[in-house]
Design an enzyme around this catalytic site. Structure first.
Site, short mmCIF file in Angstrom:
data_model
loop_
_atom_site.label_atom_id
_atom_site.label_comp_id
_atom_site.label_asym_id
_atom_site.label_seq_id
_atom_site.Cartn_x
_atom_site.Cartn_y
_atom_site.Cartn_z
N HIS A 1 -0.45 1.28 -3.23
CA HIS A 1 -1.44 0.38 -2.62
C HIS A 1 -2.61 0.13 -3.55
O HIS A 1 -3.46 1.00 -3.73
CB HIS A 1 -1.91 1.01 -1.30
CG HIS A 1 -2.85 0.16 -0.52
ND1 HIS A 1 -4.05 0.60 -0.04
CD2 HIS A 1 -2.76 -1.14 -0.12
CE1 HIS A 1 -4.67 -0.37 0.60
NE2 HIS A 1 -3.91 -1.43 0.57
N GLU B 1 -3.57 3.89 -4.23
CA GLU B 1 -3.12 4.96 -3.34
C GLU B 1 -1.59 5.00 -3.41
O GLU B 1 -0.93 3.99 -3.12
CB GLU B 1 -3.57 4.69 -1.90
CG GLU B 1 -5.07 4.79 -1.72
CD GLU B 1 -5.53 4.40 -0.32
OE1 GLU B 1 -6.38 5.11 0.23
OE2 GLU B 1 -5.05 3.39 0.22
N ASN C 1 -8.82 2.99 3.84
CA ASN C 1 -9.05 2.20 5.05
C ASN C 1 -9.34 3.08 6.26
O ASN C 1 -10.09 2.67 7.14
CB ASN C 1 -7.88 1.24 5.31
CG ASN C 1 -7.96 0.05 4.37
OD1 ASN C 1 -9.05 -0.32 3.91
ND2 ASN C 1 -6.84 -0.56 4.06
N SER D 1 -0.48 -2.95 2.85
CA SER D 1 -1.64 -2.20 3.33
C SER D 1 -1.34 -1.46 4.63
O SER D 1 -2.04 -0.53 4.98
CB SER D 1 -2.81 -3.15 3.60
OG SER D 1 -3.14 -3.85 2.45
#
Ligand SMILES: NC(=O)c1ccc[n+]([C@@H]2O[C@H](COP(=O)([O-])OP(=O)(O)OC[C@H]3O[C@@H](n4cnc5c(N)ncnc54)[C@H](O)[C@@H]3O)[C@@H](O)[C@H]2O)c1
Length: 283
Positions: free
Chosen positions: A138, A150, A189, A117
């Site tokens: 991801h 991702e 994020n 991450s």
């Protein structure tokens, strides 16, 4: 396509099973045999619930389960693979070591993807002699439910590697988005952090209560959970540490953790897992 998944924790176990559900032959590796056992138990449980709900036949569930073989030996896991997804602990030194081992054990054409991450692929690709075959891929927790992946291109990732990763995501029944630059937090994020940071700013400025900010976001933006409820769900220590990491690596005041969030973490009120965070949770 033969896939290997390295690390059978919360992410690796489900990445492997999601691929198995879509007919992919997978080798799932973990150095800890207990983790492999737990991964298999958990995956069998998920598949059985789908059979009970009529979403999968017993034969399909058995086939999906059998497509994921497990081993503690890294070489056995990757020696015939075309594509490897690494999902070990979020620790740079451990991942560096794993990438060195993967480079030595996987066929020279195999792509090495990391599910990290926070660790951009350039830091791991540098440990290998195949930086053009490395990228971030991801997934989101829980992988069996969350549709997004991702895919992040590192400075040396080739176009062909990107295409192969997009194809793997499609084969696994997942929607992929492509980031052409390696940046902290990727897309999801970063947007989540920005929205959450604004929510904390409103709270710290006394504009509204945390309950009302959650209600506004849930009813006005149709998010399933407002930022405070979501923080309690993921763990306020996780939210706090992510913010601190962004603040320290960017030096950007926008990421400085909120005073009230810091106070919660110092009091040990970390959310659902401790019975209290922003909200109280009676056991
Ligand atoms: N949990 C999440 O919500 C989430 C979401 C997206 C991405 N990620 C990323 O996925 C990765 C894994 O996270 P997780 O939550 O599954 O962690 P986890 O702690 O549940 O699992 C990690 C697994 O890696 C194994 N492992 C450690 N060192 C190993 C080695 N050298 N060789 C083989 N196996 C090894 C451990 O035994 C463990 O089973 C991390 O990079 C994390 O950033 C996590």
């Amino acid at each position: 396509m033969r896939l290997a998944v390295v690390g059978a924790g919360s992410m690796g176990a489900q990445i492997a099973q999601q691929a198995g559900l879509h007919g992919v032959d997978v080798m799932l590796q973990d150095q800890d045999p207990g983790q492999l056992h737990r991964a298999q138990e958990s995956n069998r449980g998920h598949l059985s619930r789908r059979v009970e709900k009529g979403r999968l036949s017993q034969e399909e569930a058995d086939r999906a389960f059998e497509l994921v073989s497990v081993t503690t030996d890294l070489r056995t896991a990757v020696e015939h693979s075309d594509f490897v997804i690494e999902a070990v602990f979020e620790d740079l030194d451990i991942k560096r070591l794993v990438f060195r081992e993967l480079d030595a054990a996987a066929p020279s054409h195999a792509v090495l993807a990391s599910n990290s991450s926070t660790i951009g692929i350039s830091k791991l690709a540098a440990e290998t002699g195949r930086a053009e075959l490395c990228l971030n891929m991801h997934f989101f927790y829980p992988v069996l439910v969350m549709d997004l992946v991702e895919i992040v291109r590192g400075p040396r990732t080739s176009d062909e590697t990107v295409e192969r990763a997009l194809e793997v995501a499609r084969t696994m029944g997942r929607t992929a988005v492509l980031l052409n630059k390696e940046i902290d937090g990727f897309i999801v994020n970063r947007i989540l952090h920005a929205a959450t940071q604004e929510a904390y700013r409103l709270l710290d400025a006394g504009v509204a209560s945390f309950e009302d900010i959650d209600t506004a976001v849930e009813k006005g933006l149709n998010w399933p959970m407002g930022p405070f409820r979501l923080g309690d769900f993921s763990g306020l220590d996780v939210t706090y540490n992510a913010r601190l990491h962004m603040f320290r690596t960017t030096g950007d005041e926008r990421y400085r953790p909120s005073r009230q969030l810091e106070a919660k973490v110092k009091e040990g009120k970390l959310g659902r897992k401790t019975g209290e965070g922003w909200y109280r949770y009676d056991q």
